[in-house]
Design a protein around this motif. Structure first.
Motif, PDB file in Angstrom:
ATOM      1  N   ALA A  68       0.832  -1.212   0.000  1.00  0.00           N
ATOM      2  CA  ALA A  68       0.000   0.000   0.000  1.00  0.00           C
ATOM      3  C   ALA A  68       0.859   1.252   0.000  1.00  0.00           C
ATOM      4  O   ALA A  68       0.497   2.266  -0.621  1.00  0.00           O
ATOM      5  CB  ALA A  68      -0.927  -0.011   1.222  1.00  0.00           C
ATOM      6  N   ALA A  69       2.002   1.203   0.690  1.00  0.00           N
ATOM      7  CA  ALA A  69       2.893   2.364   0.714  1.00  0.00           C
ATOM      8  C   ALA A  69       3.468   2.634  -0.666  1.00  0.00           C
ATOM      9  O   ALA A  69       3.552   3.789  -1.120  1.00  0.00           O
ATOM     10  CB  ALA A  69       4.021   2.132   1.722  1.00  0.00           C
ATOM     11  N   VAL A  70       3.884   1.571  -1.391  1.00  0.00           N
ATOM     12  CA  VAL A  70       4.403   1.746  -2.752  1.00  0.00           C
ATOM     13  C   VAL A  70       3.309   2.328  -3.644  1.00  0.00           C
ATOM     14  O   VAL A  70       3.551   3.278  -4.410  1.00  0.00           O
ATOM     15  CB  VAL A  70       4.897   0.400  -3.321  1.00  0.00           C
ATOM     16  N   ALA A  71       2.093   1.801  -3.545  1.00  0.00           N
ATOM     17  CA  ALA A  71       0.981   2.290  -4.358  1.00  0.00           C
ATOM     18  C   ALA A  71       0.686   3.756  -4.071  1.00  0.00           C
ATOM     19  O   ALA A  71       0.466   4.561  -4.994  1.00  0.00           O
ATOM     20  CB  ALA A  71      -0.263   1.438  -4.108  1.00  0.00           C
ATOM     21  N   GLY A  72       0.682   4.123  -2.788  1.00  0.00           N
ATOM     22  CA  GLY A  72       0.399   5.507  -2.431  1.00  0.00           C
ATOM     23  C   GLY A  72       1.431   6.478  -2.982  1.00  0.00           C
ATOM     24  O   GLY A  72       1.088   7.587  -3.431  1.00  0.00           O
ATOM     25  N   LEU A  73       2.699   6.086  -2.968  1.00  0.00           N
ATOM     26  CA  LEU A  73       3.757   6.952  -3.498  1.00  0.00           C
ATOM     27  C   LEU A  73       3.625   7.131  -5.008  1.00  0.00           C
ATOM     28  O   LEU A  73       3.929   8.201  -5.544  1.00  0.00           O
ATOM     29  CB  LEU A  73       5.120   6.372  -3.151  1.00  0.00           C
ATOM     30  N   LEU A  74       3.174   6.096  -5.706  1.00  0.00           N
ATOM     31  CA  LEU A  74       3.025   6.195  -7.157  1.00  0.00           C
ATOM     32  C   LEU A  74       1.763   6.959  -7.550  1.00  0.00           C
ATOM     33  O   LEU A  74       1.708   7.568  -8.629  1.00  0.00           O
ATOM     34  CB  LEU A  74       3.000   4.794  -7.774  1.00  0.00           C
ATOM     35  N   GLU A  75       0.759   6.947  -6.702  1.00  0.00           N
ATOM     36  CA  GLU A  75      -0.442   7.738  -6.972  1.00  0.00           C
ATOM     37  C   GLU A  75      -0.201   9.221  -6.689  1.00  0.00           C
ATOM     38  O   GLU A  75      -0.866  10.079  -7.282  1.00  0.00           O
ATOM     39  CB  GLU A  75      -1.612   7.226  -6.132  1.00  0.00           C
TER      40      GLU A  75
ATOM     41  N   PRO B  61       3.244  10.981  -6.775  1.00  0.00           N
ATOM     42  CA  PRO B  61       4.695  10.887  -6.912  1.00  0.00           C
ATOM     43  C   PRO B  61       5.445  12.147  -6.468  1.00  0.00           C
ATOM     44  O   PRO B  61       6.642  12.060  -6.202  1.00  0.00           O
ATOM     45  CB  PRO B  61       4.900  10.632  -8.422  1.00  0.00           C
ATOM     46  N   LEU B  62       4.781  13.286  -6.392  1.00  0.00           N
ATOM     47  CA  LEU B  62       5.467  14.484  -5.868  1.00  0.00           C
ATOM     48  C   LEU B  62       5.890  14.259  -4.410  1.00  0.00           C
ATOM     49  O   LEU B  62       6.929  14.763  -3.984  1.00  0.00           O
ATOM     50  CB  LEU B  62       4.574  15.712  -6.006  1.00  0.00           C
ATOM     51  N   THR B  63       5.050  13.524  -3.679  1.00  0.00           N
ATOM     52  CA  THR B  63       5.430  13.171  -2.314  1.00  0.00           C
ATOM     53  C   THR B  63       6.683  12.307  -2.317  1.00  0.00           C
ATOM     54  O   THR B  63       7.573  12.461  -1.450  1.00  0.00           O
ATOM     55  CB  THR B  63       4.278  12.394  -1.639  1.00  0.00           C
ATOM     56  N   LEU B  64       6.794  11.416  -3.294  1.00  0.00           N
ATOM     57  CA  LEU B  64       7.970  10.560  -3.425  1.00  0.00           C
ATOM     58  C   LEU B  64       9.212  11.384  -3.698  1.00  0.00           C
ATOM     59  O   LEU B  64      10.253  11.205  -3.052  1.00  0.00           O
ATOM     60  CB  LEU B  64       7.741   9.546  -4.551  1.00  0.00           C
ATOM     61  N   LEU B  65       9.131  12.321  -4.627  1.00  0.00           N
ATOM     62  CA  LEU B  65      10.307  13.122  -4.973  1.00  0.00           C
ATOM     63  C   LEU B  65      10.711  14.059  -3.845  1.00  0.00           C
ATOM     64  O   LEU B  65      11.888  14.420  -3.713  1.00  0.00           O
ATOM     65  CB  LEU B  65      10.037  13.936  -6.236  1.00  0.00           C
ATOM     66  N   SER B  66       9.760  14.429  -3.016  1.00  0.00           N
ATOM     67  CA  SER B  66      10.091  15.308  -1.913  1.00  0.00           C
ATOM     68  C   SER B  66      10.948  14.609  -0.874  1.00  0.00           C
ATOM     69  O   SER B  66      11.590  15.267  -0.040  1.00  0.00           O
ATOM     70  CB  SER B  66       8.811  15.824  -1.247  1.00  0.00           C
TER      71      SER B  66
END
Length: 451
Positions: A435-442, A444-449
């Protein structure tokens, strides 16, 4: 090496940690040939890679102690060479280093030498042009497997060139890439009757190879010996299915924001010249989720009855190659930026397909990603690699109907799956990680931050 007067014996060296044998693919020398120090004398295939063996001394070949196709244990004799000088003192023979490991004679050095990342050149495609003076063509096929470099074998297969009829200009008559490029189609067929021990066998019907103009025997069935990487992969997967209690979980992901981000990044100067794919972004999300759930990045120590938690990520990327499935891994992937991941994934895939991935590149993985989406498949249930706790599967990314902000819309959607070793990872941990991987891909700006 064994001293027998002036005749020295070269034994199959340690080709990497955990590798106990190798299959001899071809000899580049023959009895009576003169070899120079560090000249390639043979090619062997391990579970990890094709390796060229350099001669540790110079002299005249007295005896070849293995045949192409033989599986040779580490330490078994391969070749005897008359050097014309006394054998070196025992102190000159490679032995255990400071860490107690036997020195690696061939390939890539001890494992820790490969941990630091190399600055790798971007692979470039080179046009194939006919040579001005093509090499001579053998009138008859060889009676043993043609010696050739890995790159030459790959190119010959792509062009439909039969190496049995290509004369080699490399060391010991080995076929090189240049020889393949300059090869011309030949009219003489290679049939079962060509071999002396099969002269009484009936000649099967023949068909024309449209790619190379060659005439080949037609066959209703084909048998391929199981060896090298395919043999080891089969054994590893059987061990995985038998010894690892596995469970899986799946989630559908709205990948639209990730696709939009990728489109934007491709137009920026930072990613100029790089092939930015969804896999790179998924890899970044997996690394971030591992940092949040380190229990997914573990190993089972049966001997000591312990769970080993790794606080580093050697991220394996499954790559389909001509020789079978390879899983090279990015060392210390947790320290890589998205741009670094993009470059390194591309480099590893290219080297794996070219057959030049090293044992260091292929061992020591802690978590693996397999991408079945490139084959148009929506999802799959991958088997966990022995020595790891989980593997993530990325499915195809397609436009599909999706409820977005309470309205039906067409969105980019994919399916992620994770298989995990239930001894270390329970259902809650596996589901939370996915779920964490899915949330980051939905988002992705949160991922890059987090970079």
């Amino acid at each position: 090496m064994h001293d027998d007067g002036h005749v020295l014996e070269f034994r199959l060296p340690d080709l990497g940690e955990g590798l106990t044998d190798a299959e001899l693919l071809s000899w580049s020398v023959d009895v009576g040939d003169t070899v120079e120090l560090n000249q390639t004398i043979a090619e062997v295939e391990t579970a990890k890679a094709v390796v060229a063996l350099p001669s540790p001394f110079s002299g005249q070949v007295v005896e070849l102690l293995a045949r192409p196709g033989d599986t040779v244990p580490v330490g078994a004799p391969l070749i005897r060479v008359r050097t014309g000088r006394a054998a070196p003192p025992a102190a000159e023979t490679p032995g255990p280093g400071e860490n107690g490991r036997t020195s690696v004679l061939v390939g890539y050095g001890p494992e820790d030498e490969g941990i630091s990342r190399r600055r790798r050149p971007t692979p470039t495609a080179e046009p194939i042009a006919a040579a001005e003076n093509p090499p001579p063509v053998r009138a008859e096929p060889m009676t043993a497997r043609a010696a050739a470099t890995p790159a030459a074998r790959k190119l010959a297969k792509e062009l439909g060139i039969d190496l049995w009829y290509v004369a080699g200009s490399g060391p010991g008559g080995a076929v090189t890439v240049e020889d393949v490029r300059g090869a011309v189609p030949v009219s003489q067929p290679r049939t079962l009757a060509t071999r002396a021990d099969e002269t009484t066998a009936p000649v099967p019907p023949t068909v024309t190879d449209q790619h190379a103009g060659l005439i080949r025997p037609a066959a209703r069935e084909e048998r391929t010996p199981i060896s090298g990487i395919r043999k080891r992969t089969a054994a590893a997967m059987v061990a995985s299915a038998r010894t690892i209690p596995q469970a899986s979980a799946f989630v559908a992901v709205d990948f639209t924001a990730s696709m939009e981000l990728l489109d934007h990044l491709r137009s920026t100067a930072s990613f100029a010249g790089l092939t930015l794919t969804p896999l790179s972004l998924v890899a970044k999300a997996v690394i971030a989720a591992i940092a949040e759930f380190p229990g997914i990045n573990t190993a089972w120590d049966e001997a000591n009855q312990e769970i080993i938690t790794r606080h580093y990520v050697n991220l394996g990327i499954a790559v389909a190659t001509e020789r079978g499935l390879l899983v090279p891994n990015l060392k210390e992937a947790q320290s890589l930026s998205l741009r670094d991941l993009c470059r390194e994934i591309g480099w590893l895939a290219e080297t794996a397909r070219a057959g030049s991935a090293t044992p260091v590149d292929l061992r020591g993985g802690t978590f693996t990603i397999t991408n079945v989406g490139v084959f148009g498949v929506d999802t799959g249930v991958p088997l966990v690699n022995p020595g790891e706790a989980a593997i993530l599967c990325l499915g195809s990314i397609r436009k599909r109907p999706w409820i977005f902000r309470d309205e039906l819309a067409v969105r980019w959607v994919t399916t992620l799956g994770v298989s995990f070793d239930h001894r270390m990872v329970d259902g809650e941990l596996g589901a939370r990680f996915l779920a964490a991987v899915a949330g980051l891909l939905e988002d992705p700006l949160t991922l890059l931050s987090r970079s």
